[in-house]
Design an enzyme around this catalytic site. Structure first.
Site, mmCIF file in Angstrom:
data_model
loop_
_atom_site.group_PDB
_atom_site.id
_atom_site.type_symbol
_atom_site.label_atom_id
_atom_site.label_comp_id
_atom_site.label_asym_id
_atom_site.label_seq_id
_atom_site.Cartn_x
_atom_site.Cartn_y
_atom_site.Cartn_z
ATOM 1 N N TYR A 165 -7.488 -8.864 -21.417
ATOM 2 C CA TYR A 165 -7.863 -7.479 -21.117
ATOM 3 C C TYR A 165 -9.037 -7.403 -20.147
ATOM 4 C CZ TYR A 165 -10.250 -8.019 -25.779
ATOM 5 O OH TYR A 165 -10.956 -8.438 -26.866
ATOM 6 N N LYS A 180 -15.504 -9.356 -21.396
ATOM 7 C CA LYS A 180 -14.641 -10.437 -20.898
ATOM 8 C C LYS A 180 -14.357 -10.270 -19.400
ATOM 9 C CE LYS A 180 -13.726 -12.826 -24.747
ATOM 10 N NZ LYS A 180 -14.203 -14.197 -24.966
HETATM 11 C C1 HXC Z 1 -17.803 -0.673 -35.718
HETATM 12 C C2 HXC Z 1 -19.333 -2.353 -36.144
HETATM 13 C C3 HXC Z 1 -18.339 -3.136 -36.779
HETATM 14 C C4 HXC Z 1 -17.020 -2.591 -36.872
HETATM 15 C C5 HXC Z 1 -20.215 -4.214 -36.821
HETATM 16 N N1 HXC Z 1 -20.465 -3.068 -36.194
HETATM 17 N N2 HXC Z 1 -18.926 -4.292 -37.190
HETATM 18 N N3 HXC Z 1 -19.072 -1.138 -35.615
HETATM 19 N N4 HXC Z 1 -16.794 -1.362 -36.322
HETATM 20 N N5 HXC Z 1 -16.043 -3.262 -37.467
HETATM 21 C C6 HXC Z 1 -21.749 -2.606 -35.676
HETATM 22 C C7 HXC Z 1 -22.821 -2.569 -36.757
HETATM 23 O O1 HXC Z 1 -22.749 -1.377 -37.531
HETATM 24 C C8 HXC Z 1 -24.092 -2.628 -35.926
HETATM 25 O O2 HXC Z 1 -24.385 -1.388 -35.337
HETATM 26 C C9 HXC Z 1 -23.709 -3.556 -34.792
HETATM 27 O O3 HXC Z 1 -22.262 -3.535 -34.720
HETATM 28 C C10 HXC Z 1 -24.154 -4.982 -35.045
HETATM 29 O O4 HXC Z 1 -23.627 -5.377 -36.307
HETATM 30 P P1 HXC Z 1 -24.244 -6.611 -37.126
HETATM 31 O O5 HXC Z 1 -23.364 -6.846 -38.294
HETATM 32 O O6 HXC Z 1 -25.700 -6.397 -37.363
HETATM 33 O O7 HXC Z 1 -24.128 -7.755 -36.024
HETATM 34 P P2 HXC Z 1 -24.130 -9.306 -36.139
HETATM 35 O O8 HXC Z 1 -24.569 -9.790 -37.507
HETATM 36 O O9 HXC Z 1 -24.846 -9.807 -34.965
HETATM 37 O O10 HXC Z 1 -22.571 -9.694 -36.078
HETATM 38 C C11 HXC Z 1 -21.827 -9.541 -34.915
HETATM 39 C C12 HXC Z 1 -20.430 -8.981 -35.193
HETATM 40 C C13 HXC Z 1 -19.661 -9.810 -36.255
HETATM 41 C C14 HXC Z 1 -19.666 -8.938 -33.875
HETATM 42 C C15 HXC Z 1 -20.563 -7.548 -35.720
HETATM 43 O O11 HXC Z 1 -18.357 -9.288 -36.430
HETATM 44 C C16 HXC Z 1 -19.568 -11.251 -35.885
HETATM 45 O O12 HXC Z 1 -20.464 -12.020 -36.185
HETATM 46 N N6 HXC Z 1 -18.482 -11.692 -35.212
HETATM 47 C C17 HXC Z 1 -18.306 -13.081 -34.750
HETATM 48 C C18 HXC Z 1 -16.876 -13.503 -34.839
HETATM 49 C C19 HXC Z 1 -15.963 -12.625 -34.028
HETATM 50 O O13 HXC Z 1 -16.266 -11.474 -33.717
HETATM 51 N N7 HXC Z 1 -14.786 -13.165 -33.699
HETATM 52 C C20 HXC Z 1 -13.799 -12.438 -32.948
HETATM 53 C C21 HXC Z 1 -13.539 -13.145 -31.693
HETATM 54 S S1 HXC Z 1 -11.797 -12.891 -31.462
HETATM 55 P P3 HXC Z 1 -25.446 -0.351 -36.025
HETATM 56 O O14 HXC Z 1 -25.465 0.801 -35.080
HETATM 57 O O15 HXC Z 1 -24.886 -0.003 -37.379
HETATM 58 O O16 HXC Z 1 -26.744 -1.092 -36.093
HETATM 59 C C22 HXC Z 1 -11.507 -12.187 -30.021
HETATM 60 C C23 HXC Z 1 -10.033 -11.911 -29.865
HETATM 61 C C24 HXC Z 1 -9.685 -11.121 -28.646
HETATM 62 O O17 HXC Z 1 -12.342 -11.924 -29.252
HETATM 63 C C25 HXC Z 1 -8.238 -10.699 -28.630
HETATM 64 C C26 HXC Z 1 -7.699 -10.220 -29.976
HETATM 65 C C27 HXC Z 1 -6.217 -10.119 -30.052
HETATM 66 P P1 NAP Z 2 -13.418 -16.804 -34.167
HETATM 67 O O1 NAP Z 2 -12.792 -17.850 -35.038
HETATM 68 O O2 NAP Z 2 -13.917 -15.561 -34.785
HETATM 69 O O3 NAP Z 2 -14.592 -17.541 -33.384
HETATM 70 C C1 NAP Z 2 -15.718 -16.939 -32.878
HETATM 71 C C2 NAP Z 2 -16.811 -17.988 -32.919
HETATM 72 O O4 NAP Z 2 -17.948 -17.503 -32.218
HETATM 73 C C3 NAP Z 2 -17.251 -18.321 -34.345
HETATM 74 O O5 NAP Z 2 -17.177 -19.721 -34.530
HETATM 75 C C4 NAP Z 2 -18.697 -17.852 -34.401
HETATM 76 O O6 NAP Z 2 -19.486 -18.767 -35.155
HETATM 77 C C5 NAP Z 2 -19.098 -17.886 -32.925
HETATM 78 N N1 NAP Z 2 -20.158 -16.927 -32.647
HETATM 79 C C6 NAP Z 2 -20.076 -15.568 -32.741
HETATM 80 N N2 NAP Z 2 -21.256 -15.009 -32.441
HETATM 81 C C7 NAP Z 2 -22.091 -16.043 -32.116
HETATM 82 C C8 NAP Z 2 -23.451 -16.116 -31.715
HETATM 83 N N3 NAP Z 2 -24.183 -14.996 -31.576
HETATM 84 N N4 NAP Z 2 -23.992 -17.326 -31.473
HETATM 85 C C9 NAP Z 2 -23.257 -18.455 -31.616
HETATM 86 N N5 NAP Z 2 -21.963 -18.462 -32.003
HETATM 87 C C10 NAP Z 2 -21.395 -17.255 -32.256
HETATM 88 O O7 NAP Z 2 -12.450 -16.365 -32.982
HETATM 89 P P2 NAP Z 2 -11.349 -17.156 -32.114
HETATM 90 O O8 NAP Z 2 -10.076 -16.414 -32.268
HETATM 91 O O9 NAP Z 2 -11.385 -18.615 -32.397
HETATM 92 O O10 NAP Z 2 -11.886 -16.860 -30.658
HETATM 93 C C11 NAP Z 2 -12.405 -17.895 -29.828
HETATM 94 C C12 NAP Z 2 -12.444 -17.392 -28.413
HETATM 95 O O11 NAP Z 2 -11.112 -17.073 -27.981
HETATM 96 C C13 NAP Z 2 -13.272 -16.121 -28.218
HETATM 97 O O12 NAP Z 2 -13.941 -16.190 -26.973
HETATM 98 C C14 NAP Z 2 -12.218 -15.035 -28.194
HETATM 99 O O13 NAP Z 2 -12.642 -13.892 -27.512
HETATM 100 C C15 NAP Z 2 -11.084 -15.744 -27.481
HETATM 101 N N6 NAP Z 2 -9.762 -15.153 -27.712
HETATM 102 C C16 NAP Z 2 -9.090 -15.392 -28.865
HETATM 103 C C17 NAP Z 2 -7.810 -14.889 -29.025
HETATM 104 C C18 NAP Z 2 -6.995 -15.179 -30.255
HETATM 105 O O14 NAP Z 2 -5.816 -14.765 -30.332
HETATM 106 N N7 NAP Z 2 -7.479 -15.891 -31.241
HETATM 107 C C19 NAP Z 2 -7.228 -14.115 -28.017
HETATM 108 C C20 NAP Z 2 -7.949 -13.873 -26.848
HETATM 109 C C21 NAP Z 2 -9.218 -14.414 -26.708
HETATM 110 P P3 NAP Z 2 -20.706 -18.264 -36.114
HETATM 111 O O15 NAP Z 2 -20.169 -17.086 -36.869
HETATM 112 O O16 NAP Z 2 -20.969 -19.480 -36.954
HETATM 113 O O17 NAP Z 2 -21.831 -17.930 -35.205
#
Ligand code: HXC
Ligand code: NAP
Length: 303
Positions: A165, A180
């Site tokens: 995207y 991204k």
């Molecule tokens: C709306 C949300 C939310 C949600 C958190 N927030 N989750 N808002 N919907 N589901 C808001 C919180 O209320 C807060 O705002 C702000 O975001 C920060 O939240 P924290 O929990 O304090 O942040 P933090 O502890 O730093 O955690 C970051 C995170 C968390 C992104 C919110 O989900 C995380 O750690 N994610 C890491 C793993 C991850 O996201 N993996 C996905 C990658 S997959 P306020 O205003 O309340 O302070 C990917 C796939 C792409 O990218 C393609 C998919 C098909």
């Molecule tokens: P995932 O398992 O949720 O991995 C995300 C990783 O990022 C976790 O290991 C997390 O580790 C780390 N991370 C998040 N915030 C961080 C921070 N502030 N500092 C350091 N590490 C942090 O997701 P995934 O599916 O494997 O995704 C991996 C990559 O592929 C991402 O860039 C995602 O956007 C991309 N992607 C995935 C898909 C899919 O279908 N799976 C599709 C398109 C793109 P901690 O929580 O320990 O920090």
């Protein structure tokens, strides 16, 4: 036309490698977010080819998983706590890596943040958090990696993990899609800036690649679809190891002239277009949200 279309063939099994054994012997590869999902699968393929690994992320349970699951594959594994939003923590992770394993040759900037939300529901901090981790964190890691190699005059490789995207926009994921798009653009700039010093910079975009570590938010978004496989032109989803094979090729001696490129591994899913499109379903409805402003059971609080 047969009832069951075959789609793109399944890949070789886990453990197979396209590259010669030992391709990464003596090399150190740092993978951010390498304790879960795709990062862990990518790290595993580097390890199978001889690399020592540095896994950098925040959560102790993810760092423990890296040690447990990647330790037996070949090289050594160092798991270091690091929040990639903080440049000092990144520098400290590199210092530890250099002290214990050697300077990382390859950076896989894989860590990212994401959750589905209608754009109008995002609080300033929710927006900032995703952009800060996904775009700013990727830049800060790439910068640290490059600085060390620029100072020592050594070649290096950076792979930034993206999402398709970046090109199309991502309804329901405005924050992540914008971040991204920034990552893809950054790859193109950094490849030119650092190429003369021998630093290769590429992007790697996964398609739909489910795995057991997906966050509940992302998983429930996928679960709304009746068949994720049949919604893909490939008639199947991707396997995490397919990203590992692509990454190990890009940073290998066989990929040295590839730089500034973003490789999409998604079975052509993002090019899927219709002459007559299906009816538009508003994002709020797709995500099961009520009208903006109304009380919504289960919705994340807005700021
Ligand atoms: C709306 C949300 C939310 C949600 C958190 N927030 N989750 N808002 N919907 N589901 C808001 C919180 O209320 C807060 O705002 C702000 O975001 C920060 O939240 P924290 O929990 O304090 O942040 P933090 O502890 O730093 O955690 C970051 C995170 C968390 C992104 C919110 O989900 C995380 O750690 N994610 C890491 C793993 C991850 O996201 N993996 C996905 C990658 S997959 P306020 O205003 O309340 O302070 C990917 C796939 C792409 O990218 C393609 C998919 C098909
Ligand atoms: P995932 O398992 O949720 O991995 C995300 C990783 O990022 C976790 O290991 C997390 O580790 C780390 N991370 C998040 N915030 C961080 C921070 N502030 N500092 C350091 N590490 C942090 O997701 P995934 O599916 O494997 O995704 C991996 C990559 O592929 C991402 O860039 C995602 O956007 C991309 N992607 C995935 C898909 C899919 O279908 N799976 C599709 C398109 C793109 P901690 O929580 O320990 O920090």
């Amino acid at each position: 036309m047969p009832d069951e279309l075959p789609g793109l063939p399944e890949p070789p099994p886990l453990g197979a490698s396209a590259l010669p054994p030992g391709t990464y012997d003596g090399r150190v590869v740092l993978v951010t977010g390498g304790g879960t999902g795709l990062g862990k699968a990518i790290a595993a393929e580097f390890a199978r080819l001889g690399a020592d690994l540095v896994v950098a992320s925040r959560k102790p349970e993810h760092l423990a998983a890296a040690g447990r699951d990647l330790g037996g594959l070949g090289g050594r594994v160092l798991a270091v706590p690091c929040d990639i939003r903080d440049a000092d923590q990144i520098a400290a992770a590199y210092d530890r890596a250099e002290g214990e394993l050697g300077r990382p040759d390859v950076l896989v900037a894989n860590a990212a943040a994401n959750f589905p939300s209608p754009a109008e529901d995002l609080s300033p901090n929710a927006w900032r958090t995703v952009v800060d981790i996904t775009l700013n964190g990727t830049f800060l890691c790439a910068r640290e990696h490059a600085r060390r190699h620029l100072a020592s005059g050594t070649p290096a490789s950076v792979i930034a993990v993206g999402a398709s995207y970046a090109w199309t926009g991502g309804p329901g994921f405005a924050h992540s899609a914008a971040a991204k798009a920034g990552v893809k653009n950054l790859v193109e700039t950094l490849a030119v800036e650092w190429g003369p010093a021998g630093i290769q910079v590429n992007g790697l975009v996964p398609g739909l690649v489910p795995h057991e570590d997906m966050t509940a938010d992302i998983r429930s978004n996928l679960d709304r679809n009746r068949s994720n496989a049949r919604s893909q032109p490939a008639m199947r989803v991707g396997h995490p190891r397919e990203l590992g094979w692509a990454a190990t090729f890009l940073a290998s001696p066989y990929g040295r002239f590839i730089s500034g490129h973003t490789l999409v591994v998604d079975g052509a899913n993002w090019q899927r277009r219709f002459l007559t499109n299906p009816e538009v379903v508003p994002v709020r409805e797709q995500l099961g949200r009520g009208p903006f402003g109304a009380a919504e059971p289960g919705a994340h609080p807005r700021g």
